[in-house]
Design a protein around this motif. Structure first.
Motif, PDB file in Angstrom:
ATOM      1  N   ASP A  36      18.677 -19.441  53.434  1.00 30.32           N
ATOM      2  CA  ASP A  36      17.922 -18.270  54.245  1.00 30.32           C
ATOM      3  C   ASP A  36      19.072 -17.377  54.865  1.00 30.32           C
ATOM      4  N   GLU A  37      18.632 -16.200  55.408  1.00 30.01           N
ATOM      5  CA  GLU A  37      19.631 -15.613  55.997  1.00 30.01           C
ATOM      6  C   GLU A  37      20.649 -16.016  56.961  1.00 30.01           C
ATOM      7  N   ARG A  38      19.919 -16.702  58.123  1.00 26.61           N
ATOM      8  CA  ARG A  38      20.875 -17.284  58.950  1.00 26.61           C
ATOM      9  C   ARG A  38      21.862 -18.286  58.539  1.00 26.61           C
ATOM     10  N   ASP A  39      21.412 -19.186  57.539  1.00 29.98           N
ATOM     11  CA  ASP A  39      22.391 -19.890  56.986  1.00 29.98           C
ATOM     12  C   ASP A  39      23.461 -19.436  55.935  1.00 29.98           C
ATOM     13  N   SER A  40      22.923 -18.412  55.324  1.00 27.48           N
ATOM     14  CA  SER A  40      23.673 -17.738  54.534  1.00 27.48           C
ATOM     15  C   SER A  40      24.954 -17.019  55.271  1.00 27.48           C
ATOM     16  N   SER A  41      24.483 -16.538  56.483  1.00 24.91           N
ATOM     17  CA  SER A  41      25.559 -15.843  57.318  1.00 24.91           C
ATOM     18  C   SER A  41      26.666 -16.723  58.027  1.00 24.91           C
ATOM     19  N   LEU A  42      26.040 -17.817  58.394  1.00 24.36           N
ATOM     20  CA  LEU A  42      26.967 -19.085  58.915  1.00 24.36           C
ATOM     21  C   LEU A  42      27.693 -19.720  57.801  1.00 24.36           C
ATOM     22  N   CYS A  43      27.227 -19.678  56.850  1.00 28.53           N
ATOM     23  CA  CYS A  43      28.109 -20.402  55.681  1.00 28.53           C
ATOM     24  C   CYS A  43      29.146 -19.515  55.393  1.00 28.53           C
ATOM     25  N   HIS A  44      28.894 -18.023  55.242  1.00 31.79           N
ATOM     26  CA  HIS A  44      29.796 -16.923  55.088  1.00 31.79           C
ATOM     27  C   HIS A  44      30.881 -17.236  56.161  1.00 31.79           C
ATOM     28  N   GLN A  45      30.601 -17.290  57.324  1.00 37.18           N
ATOM     29  CA  GLN A  45      31.297 -17.400  58.418  1.00 37.18           C
ATOM     30  C   GLN A  45      32.420 -18.279  58.314  1.00 37.18           C
ATOM     31  N   LEU A  46      31.814 -19.416  58.196  1.00 38.47           N
ATOM     32  CA  LEU A  46      32.537 -20.968  58.275  1.00 38.47           C
ATOM     33  C   LEU A  46      33.498 -20.884  57.121  1.00 38.47           C
TER      34      LEU A  46
END
Ligand SMILES: C[S@@+](CC[C@H](N)C(=O)[O-])C[C@H]1O[C@@H](n2cnc3c(N)ncnc32)[C@H](O)[C@@H]1O
Length: 443
Positions: A36-46
């Motif tokens: 989902d959008e939140r996890d996708s953004s965190l995965c990208h950032q990490l």
């Protein structure tokens, strides 16, 4: 056992990059489409955050554990990097969550026996700030910007200390999102084209590039851009790549060959920019890369491009002097694209540059046979290393009769004293590219 999908995905991506020399730019979209959008953004950032700060994080791990990083199992090392990155660089994640999820991640990675160590190191890190001692200034730049020392030493020799540091710093910044219109867009009815343009103009997210004509800059990705890209009316392409492709403006009837063409970003640009149905060939070495070229051309509506598979280090399957313009966008180290591909700095080895130089020279020599008298070759790379750039052209010109260097038609700020074009991420805020224009003036 609670582990967020974002952390699990980042862990798997980082493991694949280390084990298989995989690329984050390929793996991230594959994983992100299932989040989902939140996890996708965190995965990208990490993922990108850890790649951009790996040497710094490893020095921190060695400081807290008093143990060399190569003594840890790879899975444990990646879990520690993930945990420490969250504690040191991300202020929105509470320490208990970074620590607990990392402990769980070590169990998920089948390294249960290391979970106590992970817990202890991260607790220590959450209570103590880190201060490193450096043996010299180069080591400081290397650790603060996570670039291998040998790579920095090269850049210091080539560009001087302050530019080398600025390049390393800018490699850890996020590059601008840029795009252009496709052939499919140009084939739309007038009314539909006007509608797309006015929709884009209305958006305060989009501006025109001040460096490259007909290139647009988006301050962020948004729904409208996603829709236009899905309809293949726009194509995301870095500015320096657009700048290179723009140099090739075909006259009616001129025959064009793109020697190293996949995935076809430049070939499709050139086709879209050409008002005629010229004879255009685009080739590449690998079957899968040629398939990418075919599907990219098809999606963008670039119907004039014919594709072919060959090894350009061997004799090419065309008659001598049968093309007016040949593009050699050579396979290269990619050191000009580290902002977008942060792992390149770790996978390269010093000996790679000599091998690349020979490969690039071979391809250029083969390609040059196909150029008509009065025709030209554009040689380009997305590398900032002189062995892959000026030195390839010097070796080529001294070994081949009849080709002379002409200054590429770019803004004067990109021109070098030797008549080439160069762009740099730290100076121009675009990828580092090299472009040479060679004219066959023989006879
Ligand atoms: C920098 S990329 C080209 C990018 C492309 N021009 C674009 O704008 O999308 C270099 C390409 O050279 C291809 N290549 C590498 N060795 C080759 C060879 N011996 N013969 C033909 N192509 C080769 C690679 O597969 C890769 O697709």
């Amino acid at each position: 056992m609670k582990i967020s999908p974002a952390r699990k995905s980042a862990f798997e991506i980082l493991l694949k990059i280390e084990r298989e020399k995989a690329y984050s730019s390929i793996l991230l979209p594959l994983y992100e489409q299932n989040l989902d959008e939140r996890d996708s953004s965190l995965c990208h950032q990490l993922t990108l955050g850890i790649l951009r700060n790996k040497i710094y994080l490893d020095r921190a791990i060695e400081t807290f554990t008093k143990k060399r990083c190569n003594k840890f199992d790879l899975e444990v090392l990646i879990v520690l990097r993930l945990g420490l990155y969250q504690l040191i660089f991300l202020d929105k994640i509470p320490a208990y969550s970074a620590i607990n999820e990392s402990v769980n991640l070590s169990k998920f990675a089948k390294k249960r026996s290391a979970s106590g160590l992970v817990n202890a190191v991260l607790r220590k890190a959450s209570k103590n700030s880190i201060k490193f001692d450096f043996i010299d200034e180069t080591e400081r730049v290397s650790i603060e910007n996570s670039h291998p020392r040998w790579l920095l030493d090269r850049w210091i020799r080539e560009f001087g200390f302050s530019d080398a540091e600025a390049i390393a710093k800018s490699n850890n910044t996020i590059s601008r999102l840029t795009f252009r219109f496709t052939k499919r867009f140009f084939l739309l009815e007038d009314e539909s084209r006007k509608r797309v343009i006015s929709e884009l103009k209305e958006s305060d997210n989009i501006s025109e590039s001040e460096l490259v004509e007909d290139c647009f800059v988006a301050s962020k990705s948004d729904k409208k851009l996603g829709e236009l890209a899905d309809e293949n009316l726009i194509y995301f392409q870095e500015e320096a790549s657009q700048l290179t492709a723009r140099l090739i403006q075909l006259e009616k009837g001129e025959r064009f060959l793109d020697v190293c063409a996949s995935p076809g970003s430049k070939a499709t640009y050139i086709e879209a920019n050409c008002g005629f149905d010229n004879f255009m060939i685009a080739g590449d070495l690998h079957k899968r890369r040629v398939q990418n070229l075919v599907s990219n051309s098809r999606n963008q509506g670039a119907k004039s491009i014919k594709t072919v598979r060959y090894d350009a280090e061997k004799e090419l399957p065309f008659r001598d002097e049968s093309f007016d313009i040949v593009l050699v966008d050579a396979p290269c180290s990619g050191t000009g694209t580290i902002r977008r591909n942060p792992e390149i700095r770790y996978s390269l080895e010093e000996k790679d540059f000599e091998a690349l130089h020979h490969k690039q020279l071979n391809i250029l020599k083969n390609a040059s046979k196909l150029v008509k008298r009065g025709g030209k070759i554009i040689y380009s790379t997305c590398s900032i290393e002189s062995e892959e750039n000026e030195e390839v052209i010097e070796s080529f010109v001294s070994a081949t009769n009849g080709f002379s260097i002409t200054a590429p038609n770019v803004k004067s700020e990109f021109l070098t004293e030797s008549g080439f074009a160069r762009t740099f991420p730290h100076r121009d805020n675009i990828d580092g590219f090299f472009i040479a224009s060679l004219e066959n003036s023989d006879g």
